[in-house]
Design an enzyme around this catalytic site. Structure first.
Site, short mmCIF file in Angstrom:
data_model
loop_
_atom_site.label_atom_id
_atom_site.label_comp_id
_atom_site.label_asym_id
_atom_site.label_seq_id
_atom_site.Cartn_x
_atom_site.Cartn_y
_atom_site.Cartn_z
CB SER A 97 14.41 59.56 81.88
OG SER A 97 14.69 60.71 82.65
CG LEU A 120 30.92 56.12 76.23
CD1 LEU A 120 29.68 56.90 75.80
CD2 LEU A 120 30.63 55.31 77.50
CD GLU A 180 16.80 28.77 57.75
OE1 GLU A 180 15.65 29.18 57.95
OE2 GLU A 180 17.81 29.52 57.81
NE ARG A 226 31.72 50.68 77.59
CZ ARG A 226 32.62 51.53 78.06
NH1 ARG A 226 33.85 51.53 77.54
NH2 ARG A 226 32.32 52.36 79.05
NE ARG A 237 39.46 51.11 76.50
CZ ARG A 237 38.42 51.88 76.84
NH1 ARG A 237 37.65 52.39 75.90
NH2 ARG A 237 38.16 52.13 78.11
CB ALA A 257 29.76 49.98 88.46
CB THR A 269 27.39 60.21 82.26
OG1 THR A 269 26.40 60.01 83.26
CG2 THR A 269 28.32 59.01 82.24
CG HIS A 288 19.41 33.61 56.24
ND1 HIS A 288 18.10 33.96 56.00
CD2 HIS A 288 20.10 34.79 56.24
CE1 HIS A 288 18.00 35.28 55.87
NE2 HIS A 288 19.21 35.79 55.99
#
Length: 376
Positions: free
Chosen positions: A309, A212, A60, A192, A215, A162, A204, A58
């Site tokens: 939605s 998806l 600290e 991404r 890159r 977009a 889609t 962590h």
């Protein structure tokens, strides 16, 4: 001659630095929070560090290592309450106490049940002075996704689209390549590369045939998710064919065809079945499932029905909109947000302090909705 800074001014400077350091862990530390730490004596920096990756020391601990013996008697500035339990790493409170830190300045308490004020209490019981709340709002903003996950059990939802200047995400025939320019698409790939999952609807997935993936790759490999109530995604789709290499989760409804589900599983997909008949309820159950899997940030790339939605159930937390200086027109050309929408303009949700950038000829507008979670 520059006047000397007061103790309060030094406190703000070092906590500001700690917040800057914390952001360096974005995309690498989740589901842990982003945390930065500075150890100093007034104007003298002794050491600094940040949480660099999940499972690594962590902030600290990193700062204490950098400070060495200089930590004794110094002030430690940290953007989140130090942990006091054994997780992937030992508790930070013991290390802070053992190093001889005199004072700890904490931006805000950690609501995680295993901490939740106990870390601060341990430091105080050891005789360390603890100040809480310096730059608290900035720290809450930094860790809003983590705080949502801890408090609600659901991930932070980032909506991305977009669109053309007249508000279309495709032409009336569904054609959308390319609305945005290469600079905008590069920024999307950077998004991404730091999220846990990328969510799209089945239409889609079929229309755009996306991979998806990021890159070039970022610090995380996102799970691809397709909302597909009837399990109609083809096992021959680009997403399904790459499932053995990059995780693909297909979220289906209770009436999904068992044969189709089997074909997707055989292709290497993780098929998750929602138990609710109502589409909005299924969407919320999916978010609950992703939270159970400790996903912190989910990027939603469309289409308009899915984004609408999510908007209707109040689950969009952040927006990234890429606006091209193009016009396509058409009554039937889709817009970014479908769904039911609001009835009156007074019900519209506004971005807080949105940022606007030029990416070539595109405008890139991004910001968060609502207020960051508050800690009671």
């Amino acid at each position: 001659m520059t006047p000397a800074m007061s103790s309060t001014e030094w406190d703000r400077r070092w906590m500001t630095r700690a917040l800057e350091l914390a952001l360096r862990g974005q995309g690498a530390v989740e589901p842990n929070p982003l945390v930065g730490c500075v150890i100093a004596r007034q104007d003298r920096l002794a050491g600094e560090g940040w949480h660099t990756a999940f499972g690594r020391p962590h902030a600290e601990i990193e700062a204490l290592r950098a400070a060495g013996a200089a930590a004794e008697g110094a002030t430690l500035y940290v953007t989140l309450e130090p942990c006091c339990h054994h997780g992937k790493t030992p508790p930070c409170t013991g290390a802070v106490i053992g190093a001889g830190i005199r004072r700890v300045v904490v931006a805000h308490r950690d609501p995680f049940p295993a901490v939740a004020g106990r870390g601060i209490a341990q430091l105080q019981q050891a005789g360390i002075e603890v100040d809480i709340g310096l730059l608290e709002q900035e720290a809450l903003e930094l860790n809003a996704p983590y705080l949502k996950l801890v408090r609600s059990g659901r991930p932070w939802i980032i909506a991305k689209w977009a669109m053309t200047l007249d508000g279309k995400i495709a032409t009336r025939t569904g054609h959308s390549r390319w609305i945005s320019n290469p600079d905008s698409r590069l920024r999307v790939h950077q998004l991404r590369g730091r999220v846990d999952a990328i969510l799209v609807g089945r239409q889609t997935a079929e229309r755009d045939a996306p991979l998806l993936t990021a890159r070039p790759p970022g610090p995380r490999v996102a799970t691809r998710i397709v909302m597909d109530s009837n399990a109609r995604l083809s096992p021959d789709s680009q997403l399904a064919r790459t499932a053995p290499d990059v995780p693909l989760l297909v979220a289906v409804g209770p009436q999904a065809d068992a044969v189709n589900c089997g074909r997707l599983r055989d292709a290497g997909c993780d098929v998750w079945i929602a138990t609710a008949d109502d589409p909005a309820r299924r969407l919320l159950l999916l978010l609950d499932e992703l939270g159970h899997r400790r996903m912190t940030n989910v990027l939603v790339e469309g289409g308009g029905q899915l984004l609408g939605s999510l908007f209707d159930v109040g689950q969009i937390d952040e927006v990234h909109a890429f606006i091209a200086a193009k016009l396509v027109g058409g009554h039937n050309a889709p817009s970014p947000l479908g769904g039911g929408g609001v009835e009156q303009m007074s019900q519209a949700r506004a971005l807080r302090n949105p940022s606007v950038e030029h990416l070539g000829d595109d405008l890139y507008l991004h910001g968060r909705l609502g207020l960051p979670p508050a800690i009671p």
